[in-house]
Design a protein around this motif. Structure first.
Motif, PDB file in Angstrom:
ATOM      1  N   UNK A  34       0.831  -1.210   0.000  1.00 17.36           N
ATOM      2  CA  UNK A  34       0.000   0.000   0.000  1.00 17.36           C
ATOM      3  C   UNK A  34       0.866   1.261   0.000  1.00 17.36           C
ATOM      4  N   UNK A  35       1.990   1.211   0.699  1.00 18.35           N
ATOM      5  CA  UNK A  35       2.901   2.348   0.744  1.00 18.35           C
ATOM      6  C   UNK A  35       3.588   2.554  -0.606  1.00 18.35           C
ATOM      7  N   UNK A  36       4.005   1.455  -1.220  1.00 21.62           N
ATOM      8  CA  UNK A  36       4.615   1.533  -2.553  1.00 21.62           C
ATOM      9  C   UNK A  36       3.603   2.100  -3.553  1.00 21.62           C
ATOM     10  N   UNK A  37       2.376   1.627  -3.491  1.00 24.53           N
ATOM     11  CA  UNK A  37       1.333   2.122  -4.393  1.00 24.53           C
ATOM     12  C   UNK A  37       1.095   3.614  -4.207  1.00 24.53           C
ATOM     13  N   UNK A  38       1.111   4.075  -2.959  1.00 17.74           N
ATOM     14  CA  UNK A  38       0.931   5.508  -2.678  1.00 17.74           C
ATOM     15  C   UNK A  38       2.055   6.329  -3.310  1.00 17.74           C
ATOM     16  N   UNK A  39       3.282   5.857  -3.200  1.00 19.49           N
ATOM     17  CA  UNK A  39       4.414   6.581  -3.783  1.00 19.49           C
ATOM     18  C   UNK A  39       4.332   6.563  -5.306  1.00 19.49           C
ATOM     19  N   UNK A  40       3.847   5.480  -5.890  1.00 21.11           N
ATOM     20  CA  UNK A  40       3.694   5.406  -7.344  1.00 21.11           C
ATOM     21  C   UNK A  40       2.578   6.331  -7.826  1.00 21.11           C
ATOM     22  N   UNK A  41       1.497   6.425  -7.063  1.00 20.84           N
ATOM     23  CA  UNK A  41       0.365   7.292  -7.426  1.00 20.84           C
ATOM     24  C   UNK A  41       0.719   8.763  -7.320  1.00 20.84           C
ATOM     25  N   UNK A  42       1.474   9.105  -6.302  1.00 20.98           N
ATOM     26  CA  UNK A  42       1.732  10.513  -6.016  1.00 20.98           C
ATOM     27  C   UNK A  42       3.086  10.942  -6.558  1.00 20.98           C
ATOM     28  N   UNK A  43       4.063  10.994  -5.716  1.00 20.76           N
ATOM     29  CA  UNK A  43       5.362  11.498  -6.123  1.00 20.76           C
ATOM     30  C   UNK A  43       5.402  13.016  -6.008  1.00 20.76           C
ATOM     31  N   UNK A  44       6.582  13.570  -6.175  1.00 17.13           N
ATOM     32  CA  UNK A  44       6.787  14.992  -5.947  1.00 17.13           C
ATOM     33  C   UNK A  44       6.041  15.884  -6.931  1.00 17.13           C
ATOM     34  N   UNK A  45       5.897  15.468  -8.177  1.00 12.44           N
ATOM     35  CA  UNK A  45       5.207  16.312  -9.166  1.00 12.44           C
ATOM     36  C   UNK A  45       3.729  16.462  -8.822  1.00 12.44           C
ATOM     37  N   UNK A  46       3.089  15.373  -8.446  1.00 10.37           N
ATOM     38  CA  UNK A  46       1.670  15.424  -8.071  1.00 10.37           C
ATOM     39  C   UNK A  46       1.494  16.263  -6.812  1.00 10.37           C
ATOM     40  N   UNK A  47       2.383  16.081  -5.854  1.00 11.97           N
ATOM     41  CA  UNK A  47       2.299  16.851  -4.604  1.00 11.97           C
ATOM     42  C   UNK A  47       2.503  18.334  -4.866  1.00 11.97           C
TER      43      UNK A  47
END
Length: 131
Positions: free
Chosen positions: A90-103
């Motif tokens: 779930x944590x890996x998926x969150x990092x794949x979904x978001x990342x610095x550009x999305x944030x």
């Protein structure tokens, strides 16, 4: 009963599964951290994104990881990316979904007022994050 492991996002997984997937999860994190937008800290822009705020889905430098820890786990759930910590799917998926550009698009990080000055103290950085 199998030993369970709880992610920073609050989900529970069999610990054996998490340990079995550890090397693959760190390969994914390494690949994500090499992406141009993730290679620089989401907070200050410095290189060396060896930490992440899992719930926010951003990669940060050591100095900003300390700031995120000071904000409290109700704001940011910080975790190392270099192999010391186990990461859940779930944590890996969150990092794949978001990342610095999305944030950056979500939280307004492109605005120069949202970035700390290079010489800013920890207290100044914490205050900036709270705004």
């Amino acid at each position: 009963m199998a030993a369970m492991w709880t992610s920073k996002l609050g989900n529970r997984f069999p610990r054996e599964e998490i340990e079995r997937c550890d090397a693959e999860h760190h390969r994914i994190l390494d690949r994500l951290r090499r992406e141009p937008r993730n290679a620089s800290c989401a907070e200050c822009g410095d290189g060396g994104t060896c930490w992440a705020s899992v719930n926010l889905g951003v990669f940060v430098c050591l100095r900003c990881a300390d700031v995120h820890r000071a904000l409290g786990t109700h704001v940011s759930k910080v975790k190392g990316c270099t192999g010391t910590y186990l990461w859940g799917p779930d944590e890996i998926a969150q990092m794949q979904r978001s990342g610095n550009a999305v944030a950056e698009a979500t939280y307004g990080g492109a605005c120069s007022a949202a970035r700390p000055a290079a010489a800013a103290s920890k207290e100044e950085r914490v205050e900036l994050c709270r705004k």
